[in-house]
Design an enzyme around this catalytic site. Structure first.
Site, mmCIF file in Angstrom:
data_model
loop_
_atom_site.group_PDB
_atom_site.id
_atom_site.type_symbol
_atom_site.label_atom_id
_atom_site.label_comp_id
_atom_site.label_asym_id
_atom_site.label_seq_id
_atom_site.Cartn_x
_atom_site.Cartn_y
_atom_site.Cartn_z
ATOM 1 N N CYS A 31 0.841 -1.193 0.000
ATOM 2 C CA CYS A 31 0.000 0.000 0.000
ATOM 3 C C CYS A 31 0.879 1.248 0.000
ATOM 4 O O CYS A 31 1.894 1.310 0.710
ATOM 5 C CB CYS A 31 -0.940 -0.060 1.199
ATOM 6 S SG CYS A 31 -0.774 1.232 2.392
ATOM 7 N N GLU A 32 0.507 2.183 -0.832
ATOM 8 C CA GLU A 32 1.359 3.366 -0.983
ATOM 9 C C GLU A 32 1.218 4.346 0.175
ATOM 10 O O GLU A 32 1.984 5.294 0.277
ATOM 11 C CB GLU A 32 1.083 4.064 -2.319
ATOM 12 C CG GLU A 32 -0.258 4.718 -2.457
ATOM 13 C CD GLU A 32 -0.449 5.319 -3.854
ATOM 14 O OE1 GLU A 32 0.132 4.796 -4.810
ATOM 15 O OE2 GLU A 32 -1.184 6.310 -3.957
ATOM 16 N N HIS A 33 0.269 4.115 1.048
ATOM 17 C CA HIS A 33 0.111 5.017 2.191
ATOM 18 C C HIS A 33 0.932 4.582 3.395
ATOM 19 O O HIS A 33 1.384 5.418 4.169
ATOM 20 C CB HIS A 33 -1.367 5.120 2.590
ATOM 21 C CG HIS A 33 -2.218 5.636 1.480
ATOM 22 N ND1 HIS A 33 -3.449 5.100 1.152
ATOM 23 C CD2 HIS A 33 -1.995 6.623 0.590
ATOM 24 C CE1 HIS A 33 -3.949 5.749 0.122
ATOM 25 N NE2 HIS A 33 -3.082 6.676 -0.243
ATOM 26 N N HIS A 34 1.085 3.261 3.586
ATOM 27 C CA HIS A 34 1.806 2.766 4.756
ATOM 28 C C HIS A 34 2.979 1.861 4.403
ATOM 29 O O HIS A 34 3.715 1.441 5.293
ATOM 30 C CB HIS A 34 0.843 1.999 5.675
ATOM 31 C CG HIS A 34 -0.334 2.819 6.121
ATOM 32 N ND1 HIS A 34 -1.541 2.837 5.444
ATOM 33 C CD2 HIS A 34 -0.473 3.665 7.157
ATOM 34 C CE1 HIS A 34 -2.369 3.658 6.041
ATOM 35 N NE2 HIS A 34 -1.751 4.184 7.094
ATOM 36 N N GLN A 73 -5.459 -0.287 -4.099
ATOM 37 C CA GLN A 73 -6.130 -1.386 -4.799
ATOM 38 C C GLN A 73 -6.944 -0.908 -5.998
ATOM 39 O O GLN A 73 -7.010 -1.556 -7.031
ATOM 40 C CB GLN A 73 -7.008 -2.145 -3.802
ATOM 41 C CG GLN A 73 -7.566 -3.443 -4.381
ATOM 42 C CD GLN A 73 -8.362 -4.229 -3.371
ATOM 43 O OE1 GLN A 73 -8.011 -4.279 -2.199
ATOM 44 N NE2 GLN A 73 -9.454 -4.838 -3.803
ATOM 45 N N HIS A 114 -5.688 -5.728 3.480
ATOM 46 C CA HIS A 114 -4.657 -4.698 3.604
ATOM 47 C C HIS A 114 -4.089 -4.753 5.006
ATOM 48 O O HIS A 114 -4.822 -4.560 5.972
ATOM 49 C CB HIS A 114 -5.285 -3.320 3.354
ATOM 50 C CG HIS A 114 -5.744 -3.135 1.943
ATOM 51 N ND1 HIS A 114 -5.351 -2.091 1.159
ATOM 52 C CD2 HIS A 114 -6.558 -3.898 1.171
ATOM 53 C CE1 HIS A 114 -5.907 -2.200 -0.044
ATOM 54 N NE2 HIS A 114 -6.654 -3.292 -0.054
ATOM 55 N N CYS A 155 -2.403 -2.706 6.462
ATOM 56 C CA CYS A 155 -2.524 -1.430 7.186
ATOM 57 C C CYS A 155 -3.872 -1.353 7.903
ATOM 58 O O CYS A 155 -4.047 -0.544 8.810
ATOM 59 C CB CYS A 155 -2.320 -0.243 6.252
ATOM 60 S SG CYS A 155 -3.412 -0.200 4.841
HETATM 61 ZN ZN LIG Z 1 -2.327 1.530 3.872
#
Ligand SMILES: [Zn+2]
Length: 222
Positions: free
Chosen positions: A104-107, A145, A173, A175
């Site tokens: 995931c590009e956020h975490h 996703q 996910h 995260c």
């Molecule tokens: Zn994430």
């Protein structure tokens, strides 16, 4: 699932523009990447010089080379070798239950799930393993996703120019399961339908029935 037609002749389609995203800045060296891992270890509260952690920065850098190998590959090139001699095969081709791992590009933690990829050929078909390779290239990049789902469908549509494409991804996910709201067992379903998969409910239903899709997608949440 219907089997693809017998071995047809390969054919190349015109080369398209490369899609690997630009990194913008110069790529850091391996030493710089390992120093960054040491910083994160210190920031987490541990000592990067203790014995158990000494090899960790280099192991993490090697793992990153594997996790993010998709930046060095072009999914359009993978799909360019197509076959035209299909004995008139014009039914749906479905590759289902392809397990994948992404981040995931956020975490920057794993997204693990299954993808189902289908298309309705117009003239050209593709070696079935190539569909899985396209998923692999896009999943070995930092992702969300929704974007992963759309990128796979759009690339197949642009290169093969089929009558339609359908992609459904069901993934969990980390995260969401190991931090934040801590909801283990939860998964997210995304779908991207193009052409007849979008316009013809029968085609969409056939695809969703073949993959045994979740009810939410069957109900038209596409
Ligand atoms: Zn994430």
């Amino acid at each position: 699932m219907k089997p693809a037609a017998r071995q047809p002749k390969p054919r190349s389609v015109p080369l398209m523009k490369k899609r690997a995203p630009s990194t913008g800045a110069k790529r850091p060296t391996r030493a710089e990447a390992e120093a960054a891992v040491r910083t994160l270890i210190r920031w987490a509260g541990d000592d990067p010089d203790r014995e158990g952690l000494l090899g960790t920065p280099s192991r993490v850098a090697r793992a990153y080379e594997e996790f993010f190998a998709g930046y060095g590959e072009d999914p359009v090139t993978i799909l360019q070798r197509t076959f035209e001699e299909t004995d008139g095969y014009d039914e749906m081709v479905v590759l289902r239950d392809i397990r994948f791992e992404s981040h995931c590009e956020h975490h920057m933690v794993p997204i693990i799930g299954r993808a189902h990829i289908a298309y309705l050929p117009r003239r050209r078909v593709i070696g079935i393993s190539k569909l899985a390779r396209v998923l692999e290239v896009y999943s070995r990049r930092l992702q969300i996703q929704e974007k992963l789902t759309a990128q796979i469908a759009n690339t197949i549509n642009e290169v093969l120019q089929p009558r339609g494409v359908g992609v459904v991804i069901d993934a969990s996910h980390q995260c969401m399961t190991t931090r934040g709201v801590h909801k283990p067992g939860m998964s997210m379903v995304t779908s991207h339908m193009i052409g007849t998969f979008r316009s013809d409910p029968r085609t969409r239903r056939e695809f969703l029935a073949i993959i045994g899709s979740p009810a939410s997608v069957q109900l038209g949440n596409v």
